[in-house]
Design a protein around this motif. Structure first.
Motif, PDB file in Angstrom:
ATOM      1  N   GLN A  19       0.815  -1.209   0.000  1.00  0.00           N
ATOM      2  CA  GLN A  19       0.000   0.000   0.000  1.00  0.00           C
ATOM      3  C   GLN A  19       0.855   1.269   0.000  1.00  0.00           C
ATOM      4  O   GLN A  19       0.453   2.290  -0.562  1.00  0.00           O
ATOM      5  CB  GLN A  19      -0.924   0.027   1.225  1.00  0.00           C
ATOM      6  N   TYR A  53     -12.533   7.376   7.134  1.00  0.00           N
ATOM      7  CA  TYR A  53     -11.730   6.162   7.341  1.00  0.00           C
ATOM      8  C   TYR A  53     -10.685   6.349   8.433  1.00  0.00           C
ATOM      9  O   TYR A  53     -10.429   5.434   9.220  1.00  0.00           O
ATOM     10  CB  TYR A  53     -11.060   5.744   6.027  1.00  0.00           C
ATOM     11  N   VAL A  90      -7.394   5.748   2.474  1.00  0.00           N
ATOM     12  CA  VAL A  90      -7.929   4.388   2.366  1.00  0.00           C
ATOM     13  C   VAL A  90      -6.783   3.382   2.235  1.00  0.00           C
ATOM     14  O   VAL A  90      -6.830   2.298   2.837  1.00  0.00           O
ATOM     15  CB  VAL A  90      -8.914   4.281   1.173  1.00  0.00           C
ATOM     16  N   VAL A 140      -5.319   2.895   5.686  1.00  0.00           N
ATOM     17  CA  VAL A 140      -6.163   1.997   6.476  1.00  0.00           C
ATOM     18  C   VAL A 140      -5.978   0.555   6.006  1.00  0.00           C
ATOM     19  O   VAL A 140      -5.825  -0.372   6.805  1.00  0.00           O
ATOM     20  CB  VAL A 140      -7.643   2.426   6.374  1.00  0.00           C
ATOM     21  N   SER A 141      -5.956   0.381   4.686  1.00  0.00           N
ATOM     22  CA  SER A 141      -5.769  -0.956   4.122  1.00  0.00           C
ATOM     23  C   SER A 141      -4.452  -1.564   4.607  1.00  0.00           C
ATOM     24  O   SER A 141      -4.379  -2.751   4.932  1.00  0.00           O
ATOM     25  CB  SER A 141      -5.794  -0.855   2.593  1.00  0.00           C
ATOM     26  N   THR A 187     -13.071  -2.452   7.826  1.00  0.00           N
ATOM     27  CA  THR A 187     -12.593  -3.060   6.584  1.00  0.00           C
ATOM     28  C   THR A 187     -12.517  -1.937   5.556  1.00  0.00           C
ATOM     29  O   THR A 187     -12.961  -0.819   5.826  1.00  0.00           O
ATOM     30  CB  THR A 187     -13.578  -4.126   6.050  1.00  0.00           C
ATOM     31  N   THR A 188     -11.978  -2.236   4.365  1.00  0.00           N
ATOM     32  CA  THR A 188     -11.898  -1.158   3.378  1.00  0.00           C
ATOM     33  C   THR A 188     -13.226  -0.944   2.666  1.00  0.00           C
ATOM     34  O   THR A 188     -13.317  -0.080   1.806  1.00  0.00           O
ATOM     35  CB  THR A 188     -10.797  -1.418   2.343  1.00  0.00           C
ATOM     36  N   ASP A 189     -14.254  -1.736   2.985  1.00  0.00           N
ATOM     37  CA  ASP A 189     -15.562  -1.374   2.438  1.00  0.00           C
ATOM     38  C   ASP A 189     -16.507  -0.923   3.549  1.00  0.00           C
ATOM     39  O   ASP A 189     -17.717  -1.089   3.463  1.00  0.00           O
ATOM     40  CB  ASP A 189     -16.174  -2.483   1.582  1.00  0.00           C
TER      41      ASP A 189
END
Lengths: 314, 349
Positions: free
Chosen positions: A278, B93, B157, B160-161, B272-274
């Motif tokens: 990432q 997020y 994002v 966070v991921s 989660t990422t969603d």
């Protein structure tokens, strides 16, 4: 260190750089043309998404690849028309209108795509553009495979950048566009209709943005999936500032940017696992922000950018 | 044909604007539904039924409205001061992951009465920090914050991921990238048993009321508005522009961060990422539909939630892609822009 040199010395990297740069070149040129006439078009992200979807869908239904590009460009111009009605005729906030166009164009893309292609395990594919080796040049060692074995739209994009650089700075039409972006009142006094110029620039620019999207589905990949544009549109908006609103610099900026992107992709495989992937994926976005911070003060912004023009109003 | 500025705006027209805009959006989307071969009116009826047809769906709609109201407020407060915060998604997020981290690593053993307020504050702080970066870039280097806030969404994002893939990864989640859960004591109390409806909705509505008061009855509210209407004029009138914008950014980023915190603490329990189906972006529409009025945001947030929840049910029953909800919401933004224009201008030949 030697790993880094190995990456830079590989023809594969440079071939990838041109491939990654192509949608950025097209999108940046589109945004640039529009902004030169005084209209910021934040619809870019959504218009790219729609171009990617409609271009792919046309080809999926039997059109040839160039027709797919054309359909995307026309659809893009229609979204440009929408943005122009809102921002030029009505003089609404270009920020908000552009975001509205992006939200509408992307959700509309997903809607049409889902209607046309029911949910399936693996997304359906098309046969994308194949690389064309330029006779003679592509046989050169290193340079050949690196630069002269691209898919046709890549060559078109580079050519377009040069054409646009000529058009904007060397033709009466380009002068009219720049005047409208700097001072629409002065342009009008010269017998130029700023409204017409802005409509034209926004629509042509949006067509380019949609072509940038279509490149993703017709050349870089072979299928469409939601969120595939991945912020490339916003990066293009940043690249316009980085390029100081000059098409030839937009070309260089997009290539430079694509170099970093292609480089990080390869570095990922070298360093694989040691560093979270990432972090690499963040690089393009952070680079764009950094480029903005460095260039924002120095760049010569078109003076009438984001200012609606109303005849008879000061 | 030309446009002429109205001398005064009829109150009835201003109140009716969002309704006209939504009606127009529904009419256009109706055509899209008809093209897909389904009766539009029945689809809308099913959307309503899907959103309010049962106890479960009603509570679900209210639950969905909570983050939308918060991100809507975040956008409304910023846009009023012409601070273009399009980064609500990223701020959400960061707020969410901050809560997940703090509760699983830092203060998870605290009792609810202490832990919940602490986590809410931390979540808001995380959102704030993410917005202060683009604001600093704007004030220091005059970088347009629209693009920087948009780009930071992707960075946030990815960040966070990365965390939920590594240090915050839940080892019991069968390899799925999912953060460790917050402590039970961190979960917001439920408003109704057997539902997901939680205290978050109350928090959102109270904040809307507070914001409405602050904007209309305090010096800061007046300054923020002045900064938006005419920054140069505001400076001449003695408004400390930089400081006002910093406060606006803190409120706006804080609200968006809070949306993430509330979503984790009220509904999901982990990140989660969603986590967010674009709440940050929808918040922009929520704010615009409400004409940036905090109390209006509560209603337009509810409207947007109705579309999203209802469209799911409608989609299953009629085979129309549920993306139609996103189309309706986006169209509402565009029609609202036009409608607002015509409250300010009239057509003259």
């Amino acid at each position: 260190m030697s790993a880094v040199l190995d990456i830079i010395a590989s023809a594969g990297l440079w071939a990838a750089v041109l491939r990654i740069a192509t949608p950025l070149i097209l999108g940046t040129l589109g945004a640039l043309l529009s902004e030169r006439s005084g209209v910021l078009n934040l619809g870019i992200e959504g218009i790219m998404t729609f171009g990617a979807m409609i271009g792919w869908l046309s080809v999926y239904h039997g059109a040839d690849l160039w027709t797919g590009f054309l359909v995307a460009a026309l659809a893009g111009a229609l979204f440009g028309l929408l943005h122009a009605v809102l921002t030029v005729t009505l003089g609404l906030s270009q920020h908000v209108s552009g975001l509205g166009v992006t939200l509408f164009a992307s959700s509309f893309s997903y809607y049409v795509f889902r209607l046309a292609v029911p949910v399936a395990g693996t997304p359906p594919t098309i046969k994308p553009f194949q690389p064309i080796a330029i006779p003679g040049l592509s046989d050169l060692p290193f340079v050949g495979p690196a630069f002269f074995a691209q898919t046709p739209p890549t060559y078109v994009a580079i050519l377009l950048a040069l054409v646009l650089a000529y058009l904007v700075f060397r033709t009466p039409l380009g002068l009219a566009i720049r005047m409208t972006g700097e001072n629409p009142h002065a342009a009008e006094a010269q017998g130029i209709n700023p409204m017409v110029v802005r409509y034209g620039a926004v629509m042509a620019g949006s067509a380019l943005m949609a072509m940038a999207g279509a490149f993703l589905t017709l050349s870089a990949f072979n299928s469409f999936f939601p969120t595939m544009v991945q912020g490339r549109g916003w990066i293009c908006i940043a690249l316009v500032v980085f390029a100081s609103w000059r098409p030839e610099r937009a070309l260089l900026g997009a290539l430079l940017f694509a170099f970093f992107d292609g480089f990080q992709l390869r570095l990922q495989t070298v360093l694989g696992g040691a560093v979270p992937y990432q972090l690499f994926l963040m690089i393009p976005y952070i680079l764009s922000i950094a480029a903005l911070a460095v260039m924002a003060r120095r760049a010569r912004v078109p003076q009438a950018l984001m200012q609606p023009y109303r005849r008879g109003e000061r | 044909m030309r446009f002429e500025r109205r001398e005064h705006r009829p109150v009835a027209l201003v109140v009716a604007t969002p309704l006209i805009a939504v009606a127009a959006a529904l009419a256009i989307a109706g055509i899209l539904i008809a093209i897909a071969g389904a009766p539009a009116l029945e689809a809308y009826w099913r959307i309503l039924k899907g959103a309010y047809g049962s106890r479960l769906s009603t509570t679900e709609t209210l639950t969905r409205a909570t983050p939308l109201i918060l991100t809507g407020l975040a956008a409304a407060v910023a846009f009023r001061a012409r601070l273009w915060n399009i980064g609500g998604e990223g701020q959400l997020y960061l707020g969410a992951i901050m809560v997940a981290w703090a509760s699983s690593h830092l203060i998870g053993s605290w009792p609810s009465a202490l832990q919940i307020p602490a986590l809410l504050i931390l979540g808001a702080l995380a959102g704030m920090v993410l917005l202060l970066v683009p604001l600093w870039l704007r004030l220091r280097f005059s970088v347009d914050e629209v693009v920087t806030t948009l780009l930071l969404n992707f960075v946030a994002v990815l960040f966070v991921s990365m965390l939920i893939d590594t240090v915050l990864k839940d080892p019991t989640a069968f390899g799925w990238p999912q953060s460790q859960s917050v402590a039970d004591a961190a979960m917001l109390p439920k408003l109704l048993a057997r539902s997901r409806l939680n205290l978050g909705l109350v928090i959102a509505i109270v904040l809307a009321l507070v914001l409405a008061f602050v904007q209309s009855r305090t010096v800061f509210g007046m300054r923020a508005r002045a900064a938006g209407l005419n920054p140069t004029g505001a400076v001449f009138a003695g408004v400390p522009l930089g400081r006002t914008l910093v406060i606006v950014a803190c409120i706006s980023g804080g609200l968006a961060g809070l949306a993430g915190a509330v979503e984790v603490m009220g509904v999901k329990g982990y990140v989660t990422t969603d986590l967010s189906p674009g709440y940050g972006y929808s918040g922009i529409v929520v704010a615009m539909l409400a004409n940036l009025n905090p109390l209006g945001v509560v209603l337009t947030g509810l409207f947007t939630a109705t579309m999203f929840v209802g469209a799911d049910g409608m989609s299953r029953a009629m085979g129309i892609p549920s993306y139609i909800a996103d189309v309706i919401v986006a169209l509402s933004l565009l029609t609202m822009l036009v409608a607002v224009f015509f409250t300010q201008y009239r057509i003259r030949r």
